[in-house]
Structures are given as C-alpha cells and as structure tokens.
Design a protein around this motif. Structure first.
Motif, PDB file in Angstrom:
ATOM      1  N   VAL A 108     -54.117 -54.838  52.091  1.00  0.00           N
ATOM      2  CA  VAL A 108     -55.227 -55.583  52.698  1.00  0.00           C
ATOM      3  C   VAL A 108     -55.959 -56.469  51.692  1.00  0.00           C
ATOM      4  O   VAL A 108     -56.688 -57.371  52.085  1.00  0.00           O
ATOM      5  CB  VAL A 108     -56.239 -54.621  53.372  1.00  0.00           C
ATOM      6  N   CYS A 109     -55.796 -56.210  50.408  1.00  0.00           N
ATOM      7  CA  CYS A 109     -56.408 -57.059  49.380  1.00  0.00           C
ATOM      8  C   CYS A 109     -55.311 -57.466  48.408  1.00  0.00           C
ATOM      9  O   CYS A 109     -54.948 -56.698  47.511  1.00  0.00           O
ATOM     10  CB  CYS A 109     -57.535 -56.333  48.652  1.00  0.00           C
ATOM     11  N   VAL A 110     -54.771 -58.659  48.618  1.00  0.00           N
ATOM     12  CA  VAL A 110     -53.640 -59.101  47.797  1.00  0.00           C
ATOM     13  C   VAL A 110     -54.063 -59.385  46.356  1.00  0.00           C
ATOM     14  O   VAL A 110     -53.235 -59.348  45.449  1.00  0.00           O
ATOM     15  CB  VAL A 110     -52.968 -60.341  48.416  1.00  0.00           C
ATOM     16  N   CYS A 111     -55.343 -59.681  46.151  1.00  0.00           N
ATOM     17  CA  CYS A 111     -55.815 -59.989  44.792  1.00  0.00           C
ATOM     18  C   CYS A 111     -55.798 -58.759  43.895  1.00  0.00           C
ATOM     19  O   CYS A 111     -55.599 -58.872  42.682  1.00  0.00           O
ATOM     20  CB  CYS A 111     -57.228 -60.563  44.845  1.00  0.00           C
ATOM     21  N   THR A 112     -56.030 -57.578  44.468  1.00  0.00           N
ATOM     22  CA  THR A 112     -56.118 -56.350  43.670  1.00  0.00           C
ATOM     23  C   THR A 112     -55.085 -55.308  44.081  1.00  0.00           C
ATOM     24  O   THR A 112     -55.139 -54.178  43.604  1.00  0.00           O
ATOM     25  CB  THR A 112     -57.528 -55.737  43.793  1.00  0.00           C
ATOM     26  N   ASP A 113     -54.154 -55.677  44.989  1.00  0.00           N
ATOM     27  CA  ASP A 113     -53.127 -54.747  45.478  1.00  0.00           C
ATOM     28  C   ASP A 113     -53.739 -53.490  46.089  1.00  0.00           C
ATOM     29  O   ASP A 113     -53.217 -52.382  45.920  1.00  0.00           O
ATOM     30  CB  ASP A 113     -52.165 -54.344  44.348  1.00  0.00           C
ATOM     31  N   THR A 114     -54.839 -53.657  46.802  1.00  0.00           N
ATOM     32  CA  THR A 114     -55.504 -52.536  47.444  1.00  0.00           C
ATOM     33  C   THR A 114     -54.979 -52.371  48.870  1.00  0.00           C
ATOM     34  O   THR A 114     -54.867 -53.349  49.609  1.00  0.00           O
ATOM     35  CB  THR A 114     -57.027 -52.764  47.486  1.00  0.00           C
ATOM     36  N   VAL A 115     -54.665 -51.135  49.246  1.00  0.00           N
ATOM     37  CA  VAL A 115     -54.150 -50.867  50.586  1.00  0.00           C
ATOM     38  C   VAL A 115     -55.263 -50.287  51.453  1.00  0.00           C
ATOM     39  O   VAL A 115     -56.310 -49.851  50.957  1.00  0.00           O
ATOM     40  CB  VAL A 115     -52.948 -49.903  50.543  1.00  0.00           C
ATOM     41  N   ALA A 116     -55.030 -50.283  52.766  1.00  0.00           N
ATOM     42  CA  ALA A 116     -56.043 -49.817  53.720  1.00  0.00           C
ATOM     43  C   ALA A 116     -56.462 -48.382  53.433  1.00  0.00           C
ATOM     44  O   ALA A 116     -57.634 -48.018  53.596  1.00  0.00           O
ATOM     45  CB  ALA A 116     -55.522 -49.953  55.146  1.00  0.00           C
ATOM     46  N   GLY A 117     -55.506 -47.551  53.014  1.00  0.00           N
ATOM     47  CA  GLY A 117     -55.839 -46.162  52.717  1.00  0.00           C
ATOM     48  C   GLY A 117     -56.827 -46.017  51.579  1.00  0.00           C
ATOM     49  O   GLY A 117     -57.655 -45.094  51.580  1.00  0.00           O
ATOM     50  N   ASP A 118     -56.767 -46.919  50.592  1.00  0.00           N
ATOM     51  CA  ASP A 118     -57.733 -46.896  49.489  1.00  0.00           C
ATOM     52  C   ASP A 118     -59.142 -47.161  50.013  1.00  0.00           C
ATOM     53  O   ASP A 118     -60.105 -46.502  49.614  1.00  0.00           O
ATOM     54  CB  ASP A 118     -57.378 -47.944  48.438  1.00  0.00           C
ATOM     55  N   LEU A 119     -59.246 -48.158  50.891  1.00  0.00           N
ATOM     56  CA  LEU A 119     -60.547 -48.488  51.466  1.00  0.00           C
ATOM     57  C   LEU A 119     -61.073 -47.334  52.313  1.00  0.00           C
ATOM     58  O   LEU A 119     -62.249 -46.960  52.212  1.00  0.00           O
ATOM     59  CB  LEU A 119     -60.442 -49.749  52.323  1.00  0.00           C
ATOM     60  N   ALA A 120     -60.198 -46.792  53.170  1.00  0.00           N
ATOM     61  CA  ALA A 120     -60.607 -45.695  54.043  1.00  0.00           C
ATOM     62  C   ALA A 120     -61.046 -44.485  53.231  1.00  0.00           C
ATOM     63  O   ALA A 120     -62.045 -43.824  53.560  1.00  0.00           O
ATOM     64  CB  ALA A 120     -59.466 -45.327  54.987  1.00  0.00           C
ATOM     65  N   GLY A 121     -60.316 -44.182  52.156  1.00  0.00           N
ATOM     66  CA  GLY A 121     -60.693 -43.054  51.319  1.00  0.00           C
ATOM     67  C   GLY A 121     -62.060 -43.237  50.689  1.00  0.00           C
ATOM     68  O   GLY A 121     -62.866 -42.300  50.638  1.00  0.00           O
ATOM     69  N   ALA A 122     -62.332 -44.458  50.214  1.00  0.00           N
ATOM     70  CA  ALA A 122     -63.636 -44.739  49.620  1.00  0.00           C
ATOM     71  C   ALA A 122     -64.752 -44.588  50.652  1.00  0.00           C
ATOM     72  O   ALA A 122     -65.826 -44.046  50.363  1.00  0.00           O
ATOM     73  CB  ALA A 122     -63.651 -46.143  49.031  1.00  0.00           C
ATOM     74  N   ILE A 123     -64.505 -45.063  51.862  1.00  0.00           N
ATOM     75  CA  ILE A 123     -65.517 -44.976  52.927  1.00  0.00           C
ATOM     76  C   ILE A 123     -65.762 -43.523  53.314  1.00  0.00           C
ATOM     77  O   ILE A 123     -66.917 -43.083  53.456  1.00  0.00           O
ATOM     78  CB  ILE A 123     -65.064 -45.803  54.138  1.00  0.00           C
ATOM     79  N   LEU A 124     -64.702 -42.755  53.468  1.00  0.00           N
ATOM     80  CA  LEU A 124     -64.850 -41.343  53.820  1.00  0.00           C
ATOM     81  C   LEU A 124     -65.513 -40.547  52.702  1.00  0.00           C
ATOM     82  O   LEU A 124     -66.151 -39.519  52.957  1.00  0.00           O
ATOM     83  CB  LEU A 124     -63.481 -40.748  54.158  1.00  0.00           C
ATOM     84  N   ASP A 125     -65.381 -41.024  51.472  1.00  0.00           N
ATOM     85  CA  ASP A 125     -66.005 -40.345  50.325  1.00  0.00           C
ATOM     86  C   ASP A 125     -67.450 -40.775  50.095  1.00  0.00           C
ATOM     87  O   ASP A 125     -68.082 -40.315  49.143  1.00  0.00           O
ATOM     88  CB  ASP A 125     -65.194 -40.599  49.059  1.00  0.00           C
ATOM     89  N   GLY A 126     -67.962 -41.702  50.934  1.00  0.00           N
ATOM     90  CA  GLY A 126     -69.389 -42.024  50.818  1.00  0.00           C
ATOM     91  C   GLY A 126     -69.754 -43.471  50.620  1.00  0.00           C
ATOM     92  O   GLY A 126     -70.940 -43.796  50.493  1.00  0.00           O
ATOM     93  N   ALA A 127     -68.782 -44.386  50.569  1.00  0.00           N
ATOM     94  CA  ALA A 127     -69.102 -45.813  50.454  1.00  0.00           C
ATOM     95  C   ALA A 127     -69.413 -46.357  51.843  1.00  0.00           C
ATOM     96  O   ALA A 127     -68.526 -46.412  52.692  1.00  0.00           O
ATOM     97  CB  ALA A 127     -67.937 -46.575  49.835  1.00  0.00           C
ATOM     98  N   HIS A 128     -70.632 -46.766  52.081  1.00  0.00           N
ATOM     99  CA  HIS A 128     -71.062 -47.141  53.425  1.00  0.00           C
ATOM    100  C   HIS A 128     -71.387 -48.620  53.587  1.00  0.00           C
ATOM    101  O   HIS A 128     -71.883 -49.027  54.627  1.00  0.00           O
ATOM    102  CB  HIS A 128     -72.283 -46.299  53.834  1.00  0.00           C
ATOM    103  N   THR A 129     -71.126 -49.424  52.545  1.00  0.00           N
ATOM    104  CA  THR A 129     -71.328 -50.870  52.631  1.00  0.00           C
ATOM    105  C   THR A 129     -70.135 -51.559  51.961  1.00  0.00           C
ATOM    106  O   THR A 129     -69.426 -50.935  51.157  1.00  0.00           O
ATOM    107  CB  THR A 129     -72.612 -51.319  51.909  1.00  0.00           C
ATOM    108  N   PRO A 130     -69.906 -52.845  52.269  1.00  0.00           N
ATOM    109  CA  PRO A 130     -68.817 -53.560  51.592  1.00  0.00           C
ATOM    110  C   PRO A 130     -68.964 -53.561  50.075  1.00  0.00           C
ATOM    111  O   PRO A 130     -67.969 -53.484  49.348  1.00  0.00           O
ATOM    112  CB  PRO A 130     -68.920 -54.981  52.163  1.00  0.00           C
TER     113      PRO A 130
END
Length: 217
Positions: A108-130
């Motif tokens: 989902v982020c080609v600039c940093t090779d970040t996948v959707a699961g990385d984002l979801a994990g961060a959100i579930l761990d407490g990241a609540h804003t972009p």
C-alpha cells in the motif's frame, strides 16, 4: 517492511519567516513553531523547530518552504523505522484488512514497501491517527499522499475515523474515496438500502469475493 532514515530536516534559522507551511505538510508532525528570541536574527517572529527522532526524511517541508529555510542534514548513523513486530495477532490483522477489502500482504506504500498488514498492526497496537501510523511504520513519508487512503480506510474500520486533523488545518488529510466496502457492516453484509437501490448489481457477491467467502460469491 522498514524505512531507513539517513537524513533529517534542519532549519536555516536566518531564513525562516515562521510561515508555518512546513508544520502543515509534515506527515509525522515533526515540525513545530516557537517564538524567535530577541537575540536571534531572522525575518519572522516565529521560527520552526524539528523534532529529529520523528523526522523521517519525507522532505515535504523542503519542497514547500518558500524561503529556502530548510535543508536536509545527513545523519552520522542511519536507522530503520517500522521494524517492530506488532502485538496484535495475525488473525486480528487479517480481519481488519478484510474489512477494507485489502489483503495483509498487499503493498500500500510503494515508497517504503509497507504492506496493509503493517498498517493494521500499528493501528491495532494503538496508532489512532495517520500521523501516529506514519511514526510507527514509516508509511506516508515518501510521496506522502498515495498511501493516505488505505491508512484512513483502516483507521475508519477500526473505529478511529473521527480523529481531528493534526495539526489543525494540516494539508495531510484528503478524505476517503467512496468504495463498496464503506457500506459493509461488521457482519459482512451490504447495507440493505444500497443493495435495494441497485438490485441489478451483485453487490453482496462482490463483497463475499473480496472477503474470500468464495463459496458464497
């Protein structure tokens, strides 16, 4: 995936007018303003300050500064962000991703090779804003815009769609484009009103396919 940070923003204090543009465009909110001291030369009453530990070399500030008051300073030692394993389980991450029609390993982020699961994990761990997602994962610190949509979609699916902009009036948020998954409830069913308005479309079957319920699609 991880992003390697090799340089950070540095303010050219004599040039800074305190226009605040850098504050508004930083994806990790690493820049703030403080009053310029009487003994500090410069054209503005305020001056920008960089919090270096969350400056991820996005360079959005550098591109937006109208006064050549920002340069990028190479670090003596580079480091990586987005390397921590999430506390959330793979099942929880998968469920959150599927609510938005994304696979956990979807890029989902080609600039940093970040996948959707990385984002979801961060959100579930407490990241609540972009901005918090960006700090935890490094996502949205390249082009700073394309991956904002999946970040907002995942935040909304996790119940964090009402967070205020940070900073206020910041330029980083662009809204969520309309998608079928926006009208799907926690039970995986399409909103009955929407389905009734378009009876000729196979909306529920499309959703089942996106959620990998192949026997129902």
């Amino acid at each position: 995936m991880a992003k390697r940070i090799t340089m950070v923003a540095q303010i050219v204090e004599d040039n800074c007018t305190g226009c605040n543009k850098c504050v508004l465009v930083c994806p990790t909110v690493a820049i703030s303003m403080r009053p310029r001291r009487p003994d500090e030369p410069g054209p503005g009453r305020n001056i920008a300050v960089v919090q270096e530990d969350i400056c991820y070399n996005a360079q959005n500030c550098l591109e937006m500064c109208p006064d050549d008051a920002i340069v990028m300073r190479p670090l003596d030692e580079s480091y990586e962000v987005g390397t921590s394993e999430p506390e959330a389980s793979a099942e929880e991450i998968g469920q959150l991703c599927m609510q938005t029609g994304m696979l956990p390993d979807m890029l989902v982020c080609v600039c940093t090779d970040t996948v959707a699961g990385d984002l979801a994990g961060a959100i579930l761990d407490g990241a609540h804003t972009p901005e918090e997602v960006a700090v935890r994962t490094g996502a949205r610190t390249g082009c700073v815009e394309i991956c904002l949509d999946p970040i907002l979609r995942l935040l909304a699916a996790a119940g964090h769609c009402d967070a205020p902009r940070n900073p206020r009036n910041g330029y980083q948020w662009y809204g969520i484009p309309g998608r079928l998954m926006n009208f799907v409830g926690p039970d995986g069913q399409v909103d009955p009103e929407l389905a009734g308005a378009y009876p000729h479309l196979r909306l529920q079957k499309d959703v089942n396919a996106m959620m990998f319920k192949m026997d129902e699609s």
